[in-house]
Design an enzyme around this catalytic site. Structure first.
Site, mmCIF file in Angstrom:
data_model
loop_
_atom_site.group_PDB
_atom_site.id
_atom_site.type_symbol
_atom_site.label_atom_id
_atom_site.label_comp_id
_atom_site.label_asym_id
_atom_site.label_seq_id
_atom_site.Cartn_x
_atom_site.Cartn_y
_atom_site.Cartn_z
ATOM 1 N N HIS A 52 0.816 -1.207 0.000
ATOM 2 C CA HIS A 52 0.000 0.000 0.000
ATOM 3 C C HIS A 52 0.855 1.265 0.000
ATOM 4 C CE1 HIS A 52 -3.927 1.875 0.471
ATOM 5 N NE2 HIS A 52 -3.410 2.678 1.371
ATOM 6 N N HIS A 98 -10.267 2.663 -0.615
ATOM 7 C CA HIS A 98 -10.443 2.338 0.801
ATOM 8 C C HIS A 98 -11.284 1.072 0.883
ATOM 9 C CE1 HIS A 98 -9.844 4.678 4.763
ATOM 10 N NE2 HIS A 98 -8.699 4.602 4.120
ATOM 11 N N ASP A 499 -5.909 7.129 -11.307
ATOM 12 C CA ASP A 499 -6.455 5.771 -11.360
ATOM 13 C C ASP A 499 -6.425 5.114 -9.995
ATOM 14 O OD1 ASP A 499 -3.865 4.539 -10.880
ATOM 15 O OD2 ASP A 499 -3.376 4.924 -12.962
ATOM 16 N N ASN A 537 -3.393 5.214 -7.373
ATOM 17 C CA ASN A 537 -3.334 4.337 -6.227
ATOM 18 C C ASN A 537 -3.397 2.892 -6.713
ATOM 19 O OD1 ASN A 537 -5.806 2.857 -4.489
ATOM 20 N ND2 ASN A 537 -4.068 3.451 -3.283
#
Length: 739
Positions: A52, A98, A499, A537
């Site tokens: 991440h 998320h 994106d 991301n």
């Protein structure tokens, strides 16, 4: 809690639970530190080396994306990307996922996703102006999914509405593969005076590090690690990794940060959001970018819980927090400024020249590691990739719909959850706050005016993952081009994208192949229409019990409308207006909604996408709008021509009468590169002279609400009001029905 010693961490392999592999831990011990890392240090490496934060599995692929153009002022590596839009102004935008937090705590997961992406925008010095979202859930046939959808939508609306930002666009779809791993992607767009742009850096020995915003608690600890792991029946309940948001503090923080940058730019040398991995990621990244070191004193960090350890404070992902780098002579002014906004603002450290990252807690040195070891020394993996067997097995399969009744099929298609009106959900969002919204949710793109100018910003996000599952390369191209058609149909010129790349476990060679090929497709489409990828991301490990979601790249695109007179909507305007289909229609049913409706699954390959033809049609439509020839415009996507005609008629409760060479089945074909356009009759010759080829005059708009359709197979008259009610009410009926 008594923290394990460095040796106990090694012997028990505690680091594995935090996401570090044996090889990575060995690299830290033997190559970077030449010693065993202590408890806090191991925690810092585990979050900063997570997928991440580090993109260690995807960097190789991401480099294939184009990220430069004449407009790009800031690209990947900053909190958000920035594009020049002329007149000393710039547009700032980014999207973030998320997904895992929203699966576990849907309201807070979605709300804090919105809060985080807003901070990414104002950390650049920009004023946020609009929000969008892309949501994917399982089918609406069980209570768990309905609860999940309700809570996610409420979280998005609750946070955005409280902070006073309009949610102007987005998408929501329902597929079985997202039942236990929903996707919640949030996008924010902002405006910036180019002179106000701030980098997220901490430079200059002796300059101060200031913490601003909400107090630090124990929420969200190891959130970045949590987002870099897959779900199983026993691993999806990590609620402690989900943050809790407070939009009212965020509103104060946003207003304060925008004002201090605009009015006192000399006070702020650098600024960054405390997002994933909290205090460690923001401060380490700021120092690393500047080639500096840092000393942090955690006893000065505002805390809302007692006896927090250094490990907990550094890894906490408590929301509504920012880090600033300032010159010492402005310390009093900066702290007083934020005090005026009733925000905690304290000096927690200073910049050093030794490139070390040093953390003190209770006056003890608890961390002393090279800054760049957290950000630059992360291993970069070149994962093996294998084409899934389904790709070759399905290449020769061509689905052909069977249409016994065009009218019945038409009405049934309008009630499909992926096609039906999403008003049930987006009515939760305030789309008009700040009174700059020109096009609200329900059209091809949201549009926000830029006050004091004739310009507007068009924005959209698109992700048809069914296509990407069948053919990742072509599906990636389609995602970009559908977003571009949405911008063009609204009167805009596409200028750049962000994106969210949502995939399964990259250690699975088939999943990595899907990621790689779809990114290649995205990149080729972006180069064709000169839309650089300036932010984004990656969200991997979206799986449940080793079953991955569809490969789901979400494309968030921004376009520039240089004259408000060009703003165009999908709605038919007047009876007697002529209706044109621009672009040829072929038998493209694989991965379509009609295939799902008739078979319950998707199968087959996609037709190659002619990028030159796509670009030509977009350019011609843009020219037609620029010449004031177009009354309405709508791109064709899910459900094909039948759905596009219906949606164009619904808003003003008009009807149409058309005659087409298409078959009944082709009314639902999802061939790409097509637009549905209506024009005034007096513009007929000028429009046809411009388009020249690949168009069909279908008929005209009528005052009657009926849809009169003559295909090469049959002629029908469809009750338009019944169609409207079916389309409007389908989602509400599903949400209210018992599971």
């Amino acid at each position: 809690m008594i923290e394990p010693t460095a040796k106990e961490i090694k012997d028990s392999k505690l680091y594995q639970k935090w996401g570090l592999s044996d090889t990575e831990y060995q690299l830290i011990c033997e190559k970077i530190l030449n010693r065993l890392p202590n408890y806090t240090e191991t925690g810092l490496y585990s979050v900063m080396w997570s997928e991440h934060c580090s993109y260690k599995n995807s960097k190789k692929v991401l480099r294939k994306m184009p990220n430069k153009s004449d407009r790009v002022l800031a690209g990947p590596g900053e909190d958000a990307g920035i594009l020049d839009i002329g007149d000393g102004q710039a547009v700032v935008f980014k999207a973030e996922s998320h997904n895992h937090p929203s699966a576990v705590e849907p309201y807070q997961g979605a709300a804090t996703g919105v809060g985080g992406i807003i901070r990414d925008i104002f950390s650049m010095g920009a004023e946020p102006i609009a929000l969008l979202n892309s949501l994917k859930f399982g089918p609406l046939d069980n209570g768990k999914t309905k609860h999940l959808v309700d809570e996610v939508v409420a979280g998005i609306g609750g946070y955005g509405n409280c902070i006073g930002l309009p949610t102007v666009g987005g998408e929501i779809s329902f597929e079985k593969c997202y039942e236990n791993n929903p996707l919640v992607n949030a996008m924010c767009v902002g405006l910036l005076n180019k002179t106000d742009f701030k980098h997220g850096t901490a430079s200059g020995e002796g300059n101060l590090i200031v913490y601003v915003g909400a107090k630090t608690g124990r929420d969200g600890i190891h959130g970045a690690t949590f987002a870099s792991d897959e779900f199983t029946d026993t691993k999806n309940k990590q609620r402690s990794a989900v943050q809790v948001g407070n939009p009212f503090i965020e509103k104060l923080l946003m207003d304060a940060c925008v004002e201090i940058i605009e009015q006192h730019p000399e006070w702020v040398l650098g600024i960054q959001d405390m997002g994933a991995a909290g205090l460690v990621s923001s401060t380490a990244e700021m120092a690393s970018k500047a080639g500096s070191g840092l000393v942090l004193k955690l006893d000065d960090v505002p805390q809302r819980e007692t006896e927090m350890s250094a490990y907990e404070m550094m890894l906490s992902e408590s929301q509504e927090r920012m880090v600033l780098c300032i010159k010492p002579q402005f310390k009093t002014k900066v702290l007083d400024f934020f005090k005026h906004f009733e925000l905690d603002a304290v000096v927690i450290g200073h910049v050093t020249a030794d490139k070390q990252y040093k953390i003190y807690h209770h006056e003890k040195l608890v961390t002393d590691i090279p800054v760049e070891s957290l950000t630059e020394d992360v291993p970069e993996y070149d994962r093996p990739e294998i084409e899934p067997k389904r790709i070759k097995e399905n290449q020769s399969y061509h689905f052909q719909p069977q249409i016994e009744s065009l009218e019945n099929t038409w009405q049934e298609m309008l009630q499909r959850p992926n096609i039906a009106s999403k008003r049930h959900f987006y009515q939760t969002y305030d789309a008009q706050v700040k009174a700059n919204t020109l096009i609200t949710p329900g059209s091809d793109a949201g549009v926000i005016r830029i006050r004091g100018t004739k310009k507007a910003i068009a924005m959209t996000n698109d992700s048809n993952s069914k296509y990407v599952y069948l053919n990742p390369y072509v599906g990636g191209q389609i995602a970009v081009m559908e977003a571009a058609r949405n911008i063009v149909a609204s009167g805009g010129q596409p200028i750049g994208i962000t994106d969210c790349l949502n995939y399964g476990n990259p250690e699975n060679p088939e999943v990595f192949w899907e990621l790689d090929k779809s990114v290649e497709g995205i990149a080729s489409a972006c180069r064709e229409i000169d839309t650089p990828v300036i932010s984004g991301n990656v969200s991997l490990y979206n799986e449940y019990n080793d079953e991955a979601i569809y490969p789901s790249p979400m494309i968030g695109m921004v376009g520039l409308i240089d004259d408000l007179q060009k703003v165009t909507t999908i709605a038919f305007k007047n009876a007697t207006d002529l209706i044109y289909l621009v672009g040829k229609t072929t038998d493209d049913y694989n991965g379509s909604e009609i295939q799902l409706q008739q078979t319950g699954s998707i199968k087959g390959d996609l037709s190659p996408l002619d990028l030159n033809k796509e670009k030509l049609h977009q350019d011609l439509i843009h020219q037609a709008i620029t010449r004031n020839l177009v009354a309405s415009c709508h791109d064709l996507s899910e459900g094909g021509l039948a759905v596009a005609l219906s949606e164009s008629a619904f808003e003003n409760k008009l009807g149409f009468e058309i005659k087409t060479s298409l078959t009944n089945a082709q009314m639902f074909s999802e061939t790409q590169s097509r637009f549905l356009v209506s024009i005034r009759p007096e513009n007929k010759q000028a429009f046809e002279d411009l388009i020249q080829q690949d168009f069909e005059l279908l008929g005209q708009v009528t005052n009657e609400t009926d849809f009169k359709v003559a295909t090469s197979d049959t002629s029908v008259s469809i009750n338009g009001m019944e169609a409207l009610n079916n389309w409007k009410g389908a989602i509400s009926c599903l949400m209210k029905s018992k599971a």
